[in-house]
Every structure is written in structure tokens, then in C-alpha cells.
Design an enzyme around this catalytic site. Structure first.
Site: not given
Ligand code: AHR
Length: 511
Positions: A195, A318
Site C-alpha cells: 500500500e 488483500e
Molecule cells: O489487513 C489490514 C490492513 O489493511 C493491512 O495491514 C493493510 O495493508 C490494509 O490497509
């Protein structure tokens, strides 16, 4: 009043008439071109809340909870059954604060750090590189290490690669050997930051693309074998510019994958409860989950422009449902209901149907955090509905995706808006067995499917369903939701008629 009742009746009957009695699905058994990469069934483990500590790692001196080198054996067994192909670590946002050298060598001498993103807890680094890579070996999963680009150094990341992958005789490999591990682990998957548009450093895509080129240059595989698989930190949801700039500005001989993150969140300011959600909240969660179809299609189209041969993979590292509970503010612990089973079933179908470009995905997160497959409470452990969906579906791993066409869709309506209620995907494995995954997200309507599929063999099925959408497994009632044999189908020649109960997930096998 009478007039209003009449109008309401008209509206209701119109919406009933507008819905089809049956939905048709055709499966093209000869049309398979792409493999469903097993890595689509990947997971994600971050130093966050009780994912690592308490979830995986309970310490080598723990006498209450059975463990192997400090990692719970109940968790290891459950994850082996799930066939976890790849596991991402150590973050998430944590990754860009993590200095891997703090997590090697004698545990009593490891420095502590503050976990700034996740509640300011003190991280003692007792679970480090050796612990994680040995765990992956135990699970038979490929490790996916997320490197620190946001607050680290190029040397730090290239040394980490050398530490885990160089066979011996180099400064870092000799350090690894001195720390008790002779053979290199041969880690293939590497994230170049996480991110980077947010917690990884709030960068602009052009800046990150340059930084990526610098980091990737110094990441070598040390073996001259297949090479590393480097994954660029990708876009957040609808940020198509991010994908465009990366694909345009990074030479494709140093880019094996581009990531994408998308959570099913009602509203970032008010995410809604994990269990006691309303039908309206369920609709909005499913809308956000089903957005994955559009996101994957549009990010892939941008990638196609620069990479028509589809050499660079789209890695959704994610995804999952994200809710709010009083106790999860920084630990992100949440229960997992039939709503989560709906998210898992529909999202995995989307990934299957985009198998040409989506070649890895990592559900956030594996234990005790967000849409977890396992929840633990001290010595107790339960499997969630999401676990069961992923296990039912794992028959698709490395099978050939079969194109599926759906017509006369049933819709889940919410006022003027509607969502497709039926989701499907299919594959043929190496032994010729065909598997079809079906989901009905509708909260009330059972629905008939007429499937045409030119395949011979015995048909069997498994279903995950429950009486209420809010149902979940708990430490008191761990098996409330579990897969059962499914009998709601009839096969006659090339026709397979199925009756799908409301909010259910079904996997059929023809063998
Ligand atoms: O999964 C929780 C958080 O969500 C992670 O650390 C981040 O990459 C995302 O914003």
C-alpha cells in the site's frame, strides 16, 4: 389508504413477476484454456492483533497449548487440511515498519519495537523469519515475503533475499547457517512494499514506480533458477491510474505481478457489526464484495493494454469483509457468519473466471483478524464458515477453468438497486472430474437452476447453509455451520437441475 395498498401491491407483484422462475447456466466442458492457479487460495498473516501471537505462535515454553516450535498444532493440522498454497507475511502496513534483522538470532537478544499501525503494541520479534519460513515448510505452503520499502533500505531488502535464498558462502547466507538453518528456503514470492499509496509511504504512483525499479534491480534470486516473482504494491480499489502508471513505467522484465486490494466494507466511517447486521447492511456488503468482478475486469483491461500476452499477473493480495466490533478497533478481530461464506464463495468464483490474469490472491487474514478462516481463544480453536467454503472449493486448485454462462438471472433487490444473486464457476481437474461452484446470495429466495453440461459420470454435491444469515460458529457451538451432503439436484442426460436454498454455497462434482 386503499389506493396506497393497491400501489404497494402492484410494486410488489411487479418485482415478483420480474424475477425468473429458473436461471439457466451452461458449462462449456471443452472450452477450458486457463489453469486456476492454486495460489488464488492464498492467505495473509500480519503482526496485527492476535494473528501471529496467540493465533499461530504461543511460545516454545507453552505447556497449555500443544505446539511445534511454538506454533499451535491444532492450527497447523487445520491449515494442512485446507491446502494453503501460499502465505503472505509479515504485513500489510506492518511490513513497511518491519526490519527483518530484528527477528533473527537468539530470541532473548532480539530488540523490541512499537507496532505503530496496530495499537502501539510492543512487538518482541519472537516470531521472525525462521519461524515463518519453517511454518510454511510444515504447511507445504509457498512463503510470500512483503519487503519494507516505506521505511527500509535497498540493502536491507536485498540482504533479506540473500539471507533466505543464497546457498552458502556469502555474508548473509553464513549468518543464516550460524542461526541454525543450513539449506536456503528458496523464497520465490516477494512484495516490493505494501500500500505505497497509503501506510507504505503515501507516495504518488510515478514516484513509487521509480522506487520499485531501484529495489527490484537489487533483488536477485542467487540460484539462477526460475528467478524471483516480484510483486509491485498495487492499486486501492478503483485507482486505475495506479495500475496504468506501474504497467507503463516499470519494465516488464522486472515485474512479475501487480497487486490490488479491495475489502468488502459498508462504509469506512461506519463499517457495521460483524454479527448483528441488518438486511440492508448485508446488501451493501455484498455489493462491495461483488465489485471485485468489475475491479478485476478493469484493472486487467489496463494490464492487457501494456501486456497483451498476460505475462504480468494480477495479485489480489488483500480481500475480504471488514466490520466493526467494540473489541476490534486495533486488533481487527471479528466473527465470521454466513455473510462471510457468501463473500468467499462469490469472490473465489470471480477469481476462477478471471484465471487468465488473476494468479494469486490472499484472503485477509488467516487467523483472528478480519475474514479469518480460524478463530482462537487461548487453547480453543474454531473453523469459520469461510474456512468451510475454501475447503469445499479447493478442488479447483490447478484445475482447468471451464467457461460458464448465466442467463435469466435472479436478483437480490434493495429499493431501486439490485445485485445478481447467483454466482457460478467450473473447472476440470487432471483426472477429468468436473467441479461446479454455485452461490445463491439471496437472503430469502430458494432458486431453481437449469444447467446444461455435456459430462458423463456420477454427480455428488456438498452444501454450506444455515437457518440465519447471522449464524456463525462459536467456541460454545463450534460446529453449528459445517458442510453437508447435497441432494437437491437431478441429472438427466446433459441437464442438471439444481435447487439452491437461500444464502447457500454448493459444490457439485461429476466424475
Ligand atoms: O489487513 C489490514 C490492513 O489493511 C493491512 O495491514 C493493510 O495493508 C490494509 O490497509
Amino acid at each position: 389508504m386503499q389506493k396506497l395498498t393497491f400501489l404497494l401491491g402492484l410494486v410488489l407483484s411487479f418485482s415478483i413477476i420480474a424475477q425468473p422462475k429458473t436461471t439457466s447456466i451452461s458449462v462449456d466442458v471443452e472450452g477450458g484454456e486457463h489453469l486456476i492457479n492454486r495460489n488464488i487460495y492464498g492467505h495473509f498473516a500480519e503482526h496485527l492483533g492476535r494473528c501471529i501471537y496467540g493465533g499461530f505462535y504461543v511460545g516454545e515454553d507453552n505447556e497449555l497449548i500443544p505446539h511445534k516450535a511454538g506454533v499451535r498444532t491444532d492450527v497447523i493440522e487445520a491449515l494442512k487440511d485446507l491446502k494453503v498454497p501460499v502465505l503472505r507475511w509479515p504485513g500489510g502496513c506492518f511490513a513497511d515498519t518491519y526490519h527483518w534483522m530484528d527477528g533473527i538470532g537468539p530470541k532473548s537478544e532480539r530488540p523490541q519495537m512499537v507496532n505503530v499501525w496496530w495499537g502501539g503494541t510492543i512487538e518482541d520479534n519472537s516470531f521472525g523469519t525462521h519461524d515463518f519460513l519453517n511454518l510454511c515448510e510444515e504447511l507445504g505452503a509457498e512463503p510470500y515475503l512483503a519487503g519494507n520499502v516505506g521505511s527500509g533500505l535497498v540493502k536491507e531488502l536485498s540482504d533479506w533475499v540473500q539471507y533466505v535464498n543464497h546457498p552458502g558462502g556469502s555474508p548473509m547466507s553464513d549468518l543464516r547457517i550460524a542461526n541454525g538453518r543450513k539449506e536456503p528456503w528458496g523464497v520465490k514470492y516477494w512484495g516490493v512494499g505494501n500500500e505505497m499509496w497509503g501506510c507504505g509511504g503515501n507516495m504518488k504512483p510515478e514516484f513509487y514506480a521509480n522506487l520499485y525499479r531501484q529495489y527490484a534491480t537489487f533483488m536477485t534470486d542467487w540460484t539462477n533458477s526460475d528467478g524471483l516473482f516480484r510483486i509491485a504494491s498495487g492499486a486501492n480499489e478503483w485507482d486505475y491510474k495506479w495500475t496504468e502508471v506501474l504497467m507503463r513505467d516499470v519494465p516488464h522484465n522486472m515485474l512479475e505481478g501487480v497487486a490490488l486490494h479491495n475489502y468488502a466494507v459498508i462504509n469506512w466511517g461506519a463499517k457495521g457489526p460483524d454479527v448483528d447486521f441488518s438486511e440492508d447492511q448485508y446488501w451493501t456488503t455484498m455489493k462491495n464484495a461483488l465489485d471485485m468482478e468489475e475491479l478485476v475486469t478493469k484493472h486487467s483491461a489496463i494490464m492487457d493494454k501494456y501486456d497483451p500476452e498476460k505475462k504480468v499477473a494480477l495479485i489480489v493480495d488483500e480481500w475480504g469483509g471488514w466490520y466493526e466490533t467494540p473489541e476490534n478497533q486495533t486488533a481487527l478481530y471479528q466473527q465470521n457468519t454466513m455473510r462471510d461464506a457468501m463473500i468467499a464463495g462469490t469472490t473465489l468464483n470471480t477469481f476462477h473466471n478471471h484465471a487468465d490474469r488473476v494468479r494469486m490472491a490472499n484472503l485477509a487474514q488467516i487467523i483472528n483478524v478480519l475474514q479469518a478462516v480460524i478463530l482462537t481463544d487461548e487453547e480453543k480453536m474454531i473453523l469459520t464458515p469461510t474456512y468451510h467454503v475454501m475447503k469445499m472449493y479447493n478442488v479447483h486448485q490447478d484445475a482447468t477453468m471451464l467457461p460458464v454462462e448465466i442467463s435469466d438471472m435472479l436478483y437480490f433487490e434493495n429499493g431501486h438497486e439490485k445485485l445478481p444473486a447467483i454466482s457460478a464457476s467450473a473447472s476440470k481437474d487432471n483426472d477429468g472430474a468436473i467441479h461446479i461452484s454455485l452461490v445463491n446470495i439471496h437472503p430469502e429466495k430458494s432458486h431453481k437452476l437449469e444447467m446444461s453440461i455435456d459430462a458423463k459420470g456420477k454427480t455428488t454435491g456438498t452444501i454450506l447453509k444455515s437457518g440465519n444469515l447471522q449464524d456463525h460458529n462459536s467456541f460454545e457451538n463450534p460446529d453449528k455451520i459445517a458442510p453437508e451432503a447435497f441432494k437437491g439436484f437431478k441429472k438427466k442426460g446433459n441437464n442438471l437441475n439444481v435447487e439452491l436454498p437461500p444464502f447457500s454455497v454448493v459444490v457439485l462434482e461429476i466424475k
